[in-house]
Design a protein around this motif. Structure first.
Motif, PDB file in Angstrom:
ATOM      1  N   THR A   1      79.225  55.906  32.426  1.00 51.52           N
ATOM      2  CA  THR A   1      79.627  56.877  31.412  1.00 51.52           C
ATOM      3  C   THR A   1      78.609  56.926  30.278  1.00 51.52           C
ATOM      4  O   THR A   1      78.220  58.015  29.823  1.00 51.52           O
ATOM      5  N   ALA A   2      78.162  55.768  29.825  1.00 57.85           N
ATOM      6  CA  ALA A   2      77.164  55.717  28.747  1.00 57.85           C
ATOM      7  C   ALA A   2      75.853  56.347  29.201  1.00 57.85           C
ATOM      8  O   ALA A   2      75.219  57.089  28.436  1.00 57.85           O
ATOM      9  N   ALA A   3      75.450  56.077  30.430  1.00 53.57           N
ATOM     10  CA  ALA A   3      74.209  56.669  30.946  1.00 53.57           C
ATOM     11  C   ALA A   3      74.344  58.193  31.038  1.00 53.57           C
ATOM     12  O   ALA A   3      73.410  58.931  30.684  1.00 53.57           O
ATOM     13  N   GLY A   4      75.478  58.657  31.487  1.00 52.00           N
ATOM     14  CA  GLY A   4      75.706  60.105  31.569  1.00 52.00           C
ATOM     15  C   GLY A   4      75.676  60.749  30.199  1.00 52.00           C
ATOM     16  O   GLY A   4      75.106  61.831  30.017  1.00 52.00           O
ATOM     17  N   ALA A   5      76.283  60.097  29.220  1.00 53.77           N
ATOM     18  CA  ALA A   5      76.272  60.635  27.853  1.00 53.77           C
ATOM     19  C   ALA A   5      74.852  60.646  27.302  1.00 53.77           C
ATOM     20  O   ALA A   5      74.441  61.617  26.648  1.00 53.77           O
ATOM     21  N   ALA A   6      74.089  59.598  27.563  1.00 56.45           N
ATOM     22  CA  ALA A   6      72.710  59.545  27.083  1.00 56.45           C
ATOM     23  C   ALA A   6      71.876  60.655  27.719  1.00 56.45           C
ATOM     24  O   ALA A   6      71.081  61.314  27.031  1.00 56.45           O
ATOM     25  N   LEU A   7      72.048  60.884  28.997  1.00 56.99           N
ATOM     26  CA  LEU A   7      71.312  61.965  29.667  1.00 56.99           C
ATOM     27  C   LEU A   7      71.704  63.331  29.103  1.00 56.99           C
ATOM     28  O   LEU A   7      70.842  64.206  28.916  1.00 56.99           O
TER      29      LEU A   7
ATOM     30  N   LEU B   1      69.990  63.700  25.740  1.00 59.06           N
ATOM     31  CA  LEU B   1      68.559  63.951  25.934  1.00 59.06           C
ATOM     32  C   LEU B   1      68.293  65.379  26.388  1.00 59.06           C
ATOM     33  O   LEU B   1      67.331  66.015  25.964  1.00 59.06           O
ATOM     34  N   LYS B   2      69.154  65.878  27.254  1.00 57.19           N
ATOM     35  CA  LYS B   2      68.988  67.258  27.742  1.00 57.19           C
ATOM     36  C   LYS B   2      69.187  68.251  26.609  1.00 57.19           C
ATOM     37  O   LYS B   2      68.500  69.268  26.514  1.00 57.19           O
ATOM     38  N   LEU B   3      70.142  67.973  25.719  1.00 59.46           N
ATOM     39  CA  LEU B   3      70.379  68.860  24.584  1.00 59.46           C
ATOM     40  C   LEU B   3      69.188  68.852  23.613  1.00 59.46           C
ATOM     41  O   LEU B   3      68.833  69.884  23.039  1.00 59.46           O
ATOM     42  N   LEU B   4      68.577  67.710  23.443  1.00 62.29           N
ATOM     43  CA  LEU B   4      67.473  67.590  22.502  1.00 62.29           C
ATOM     44  C   LEU B   4      66.159  68.110  23.087  1.00 62.29           C
ATOM     45  O   LEU B   4      65.260  68.476  22.313  1.00 62.29           O
ATOM     46  N   ALA B   5      66.044  68.152  24.382  1.00 64.07           N
ATOM     47  CA  ALA B   5      64.777  68.579  25.004  1.00 64.07           C
ATOM     48  C   ALA B   5      64.634  70.090  25.056  1.00 64.07           C
ATOM     49  O   ALA B   5      65.480  70.864  24.954  1.00 64.07           O
TER      50      ALA B   5
END
Length: 59
Positions: free
Chosen positions: A46-52, A55-59
Motif C-alpha cells: 500500500t505504501a509503495a502504491g501511494a508513493a508511486l 510520484l506520477k502526480l509530481l512528474a
C-alpha cells in the motif's frame, strides 16, 4: 459393569463441551496468526502504491 451416576454423566458432558470450545478457540487463534503474517506485506504494498501515485502526480 458399574452404571454411571448422573453427576458423572454431567461432568463428562461439561468436559466434552469445554474441549469443543478449546478446539474452536485454537482454530480462531491460528486464523488470526495467519492473517497477522500478511499484514506487513499489505502495508508495504500500500505504501509503495501511494508513493508511486504521488510520484506520477509530481512528474
Amino acid at each position: 459393569m458399574e452404571a454411571k451416576t448422573l453427576d458423572t454423566i454431567k461432568t463428562e458432558a461439561e468436559i466434552a463441551k469445554l474441549m469443543a470450545e478449546t478446539v474452536k478457540l485454537n482454530a480462531e487463534a491460528a486464523k488470526m496468526t495467519r492473517e497477522r503474517a500478511w499484514f506487513p506485506a499489505i502495508a508495504i504494498a500500500t505504501a509503495a502504491g501511494a508513493a508511486l501515485a504521488i510520484l506520477k502526480l509530481l512528474a
